[in-house]
Design a protein around this motif. Structure first.
Motif, mmCIF file in Angstrom:
data_model
loop_
_atom_site.group_PDB
_atom_site.id
_atom_site.type_symbol
_atom_site.label_atom_id
_atom_site.label_comp_id
_atom_site.label_asym_id
_atom_site.label_seq_id
_atom_site.Cartn_x
_atom_site.Cartn_y
_atom_site.Cartn_z
ATOM 1 N N UNK A 1 0.824 -1.141 0.098
ATOM 2 C CA UNK A 1 -0.045 -0.049 -0.041
ATOM 3 C C UNK A 1 0.916 1.339 0.102
ATOM 4 N N UNK A 2 2.098 1.069 -0.005
ATOM 5 C CA UNK A 2 2.999 2.267 0.063
ATOM 6 C C UNK A 2 2.959 3.265 -0.993
ATOM 7 N N UNK A 3 2.650 2.638 -2.420
ATOM 8 C CA UNK A 3 2.469 3.440 -3.645
ATOM 9 C C UNK A 3 1.113 4.071 -3.717
ATOM 10 N N UNK A 4 0.885 5.270 -3.915
ATOM 11 C CA UNK A 4 -0.437 5.661 -4.061
ATOM 12 C C UNK A 4 -1.044 5.314 -5.148
ATOM 13 N N UNK A 5 -2.593 5.350 -4.803
ATOM 14 C CA UNK A 5 -3.263 4.732 -5.772
ATOM 15 C C UNK A 5 -3.340 5.863 -6.856
ATOM 16 N N UNK A 6 -3.326 5.801 -8.169
ATOM 17 C CA UNK A 6 -3.586 6.820 -9.315
ATOM 18 C C UNK A 6 -4.736 7.293 -8.905
ATOM 19 N N UNK A 7 -4.881 8.883 -9.047
ATOM 20 C CA UNK A 7 -6.058 9.585 -8.664
ATOM 21 C C UNK A 7 -5.757 10.910 -9.323
ATOM 22 N N UNK A 8 -6.774 11.608 -9.314
ATOM 23 C CA UNK A 8 -6.705 13.160 -9.794
ATOM 24 C C UNK A 8 -5.454 13.877 -9.454
ATOM 25 N N UNK A 9 -5.298 13.729 -8.289
ATOM 26 C CA UNK A 9 -4.272 14.354 -7.430
ATOM 27 C C UNK A 9 -2.702 13.772 -7.902
ATOM 28 N N UNK A 10 -2.751 12.596 -7.842
ATOM 29 C CA UNK A 10 -1.272 12.047 -8.402
ATOM 30 C C UNK A 10 -1.171 12.427 -9.985
ATOM 31 N N UNK A 11 -2.250 12.493 -10.697
ATOM 32 C CA UNK A 11 -1.961 13.014 -12.075
ATOM 33 C C UNK A 11 -1.464 14.656 -12.148
ATOM 34 N N UNK A 12 -2.151 15.416 -11.192
ATOM 35 C CA UNK A 12 -1.921 16.731 -11.264
ATOM 36 C C UNK A 12 -0.485 17.084 -10.675
ATOM 37 N N UNK A 13 0.056 16.262 -9.902
ATOM 38 C CA UNK A 13 1.338 16.266 -9.429
ATOM 39 C C UNK A 13 2.227 15.753 -10.574
ATOM 40 N N UNK A 14 2.087 14.614 -11.344
ATOM 41 C CA UNK A 14 2.903 14.182 -12.326
ATOM 42 C C UNK A 14 3.013 15.151 -13.396
ATOM 43 N N UNK A 15 1.805 15.818 -13.532
ATOM 44 C CA UNK A 15 1.843 16.790 -14.724
ATOM 45 C C UNK A 15 2.664 18.033 -14.469
ATOM 46 N N UNK A 16 2.620 18.335 -13.283
ATOM 47 C CA UNK A 16 3.578 19.644 -12.886
ATOM 48 C C UNK A 16 5.155 19.196 -12.868
ATOM 49 N N UNK A 17 5.261 18.170 -12.392
ATOM 50 C CA UNK A 17 6.676 17.715 -12.524
ATOM 51 C C UNK A 17 7.220 17.591 -13.852
ATOM 52 N N UNK A 18 6.349 16.968 -14.699
ATOM 53 C CA UNK A 18 6.790 16.819 -16.158
ATOM 54 C C UNK A 18 6.910 18.042 -17.019
ATOM 55 N N UNK A 19 5.838 19.105 -16.664
ATOM 56 C CA UNK A 19 5.884 20.363 -17.204
ATOM 57 C C UNK A 19 7.267 21.221 -16.905
ATOM 58 N N UNK A 20 7.499 21.120 -15.591
ATOM 59 C CA UNK A 20 8.500 21.773 -15.111
ATOM 60 C C UNK A 20 9.915 21.125 -15.609
#
Length: 88
Positions: A23-42
């Motif tokens: 359970x350590x890896x977070x379940x894909x969600x809107x929140x994880x998508x937004x975080x990944x989007x920001x990371x990739x954009x930067x």
């Protein structure tokens, strides 16, 4: 009887630790998508590598899938974009 009790306790502890690790890896969600989007954009802002165009495509695919509620599929594309950009 004592050995059976100890074995049961040991097995229970191992299962509990395994469930916690799974359970350590977070379940894909809107929140994880937004975080990944920001990371990739930067990362794309300062990237000049040969993988820039492909990483941009993967980022776009990630955004489209996440926007459609297919978070796991979107996160796969963001992960690929991060891999192409050399970030984790």
């Amino acid at each position: 009887m004592r050995n059976l009790t100890l074995a049961t306790l040991g097995l229970s502890a191992m299962l509990a630790l395994g469930a916690t690790a799974a359970n350590a890896a977070p379940e894909p969600s809107q929140t994880t998508c937004v975080e990944a989007q920001h990371k990739v954009f930067d990362a794309l802002q300062s990237d000049t590598s040969a993988n820039h165009e492909q990483a941009t495509k993967e980022s776009r695919y990630g955004r489209e899938f996440c926007g459609s509620g297919l978070y796991a599929k979107g996160m796969q594309h963001y992960a690929q974009a991060m891999k192409l950009l050399g970030i984790s």
